[in-house]
Design a protein around this motif. Structure first.
Motif: not given
Length: 263
Positions: A197-198, A209, A213, A243
């Motif tokens: 989860r970002m 990112y 990731k 995500n």
């Protein structure tokens, strides 16, 4: 923040990922491009499940300087294994052995778990959700608060219950909620739960990112979820974990079963 590794399967396939994590912790170009230095040197630890035994290790040494411990672990990577590794670059909580992961907890509800996390969470909000005393946890990390929340609130590590409580903590995400947790119940069964989860704001920056990731590597005898930098040191056919994805992994004596769900 940190570099993490979860892998289950043939130890011969896991060993190169361990070597890649060691190298990524010493020289992380993605971290360096963000202006945060290139190393993850605030301690490291692992949990190894093999042949009905569990080994839990934590050290304040950087993983790339703890040669004897790394060699000992690598020597155990034969046959069917499950391994979680965490190399810390502190963002919340004091730099001490106390905050080195994986954390180990035994719940009053009758299960044990080990947890690793990469990212930043709203520690104060988690303390509220867990009915904890913020002053008592002043020097503890956000991840420790999260683990304490699970210990208090999670009644059992079924997939449905895990989704309820991990989604609750997901709402406190400031940057990343990349986690791996290994659960053990009294009946003897093991299962793992991994989240990718970002936050929307964090991922707007391409440097964030690339750094944040998670990558998935799946073969007939291997399932692994690793931090992005590992691909620079162990090229393989990774896929980027979408995500808000979670993986529920049932671990048998010499096999695994993976279920992918939306977080």
């Amino acid at each position: 923040m940190c570099r993490i590794l979860f892998a289950t399967g043939d130890g011969r396939d896991v060993a190169p990922l361990l070597d890649a994590l060691v190298k990524a912790s010493e020289n992380d170009p993605y971290k360096e491009k963000r202006g945060r230095g290139k190393q993850h040197r605030d301690g490291w630890g692992y949990v190894l499940l093999k042949g009905g035994s569990v080994r839990h290790y934590r050290s304040m040494k950087p993983v790339f300087e703890d040669t004897e411990a790394v060699e000992s672990l690598r020597g155990e990577l034969t046959g069917f294994v499950t391994l979680m590794v965490h190399a810390r670059a502190a963002s919340q909580g004091v730099r001490s052995l106390f905050n080195v992961q994986p954390f180990a907890f035994s719940s009053r509800h009758g299960f044990t778990f080990w947890l690793i996390h990469n990212g930043d969470l709203d520690k104060s909000r988690i303390i509220e959700l867990a009915d904890l005393d913020e002053k008592e946890l002043e020097n503890a990390s956000d991840t420790y608060a999260f683990a304490t929340y699970l210990c208090r609130k999670l009644q059992n590590p079924s997939l449905s219950n895990l989704l309820v409580h991990y989604r609750t903590i997901e709402e406190t995400t400031k940057s990343l909620f990349n986690t791996a947790t290994l659960f053990h119940r009294p009946a003897g069964d093991f299962m793992a739960f991994i989240t990718a989860r970002m936050s929307d704001e964090y991922m707007k920056n391409s440097l964030n990112y690339d750094y944040g990731k998670l990558l998935v590597l799946q073969k007939e005898k291997l399932f692994a979820v690793v931090s992005s930098t590992l691909e620079l040191y162990h090229p393989a056919e990774y896929e980027v974990a979408p995500n808000e994805t979670a993986f529920f992994v049932r671990i048998r004596e010499d096999a695994f079963e993976v279920e992918t769900v939306h977080l």
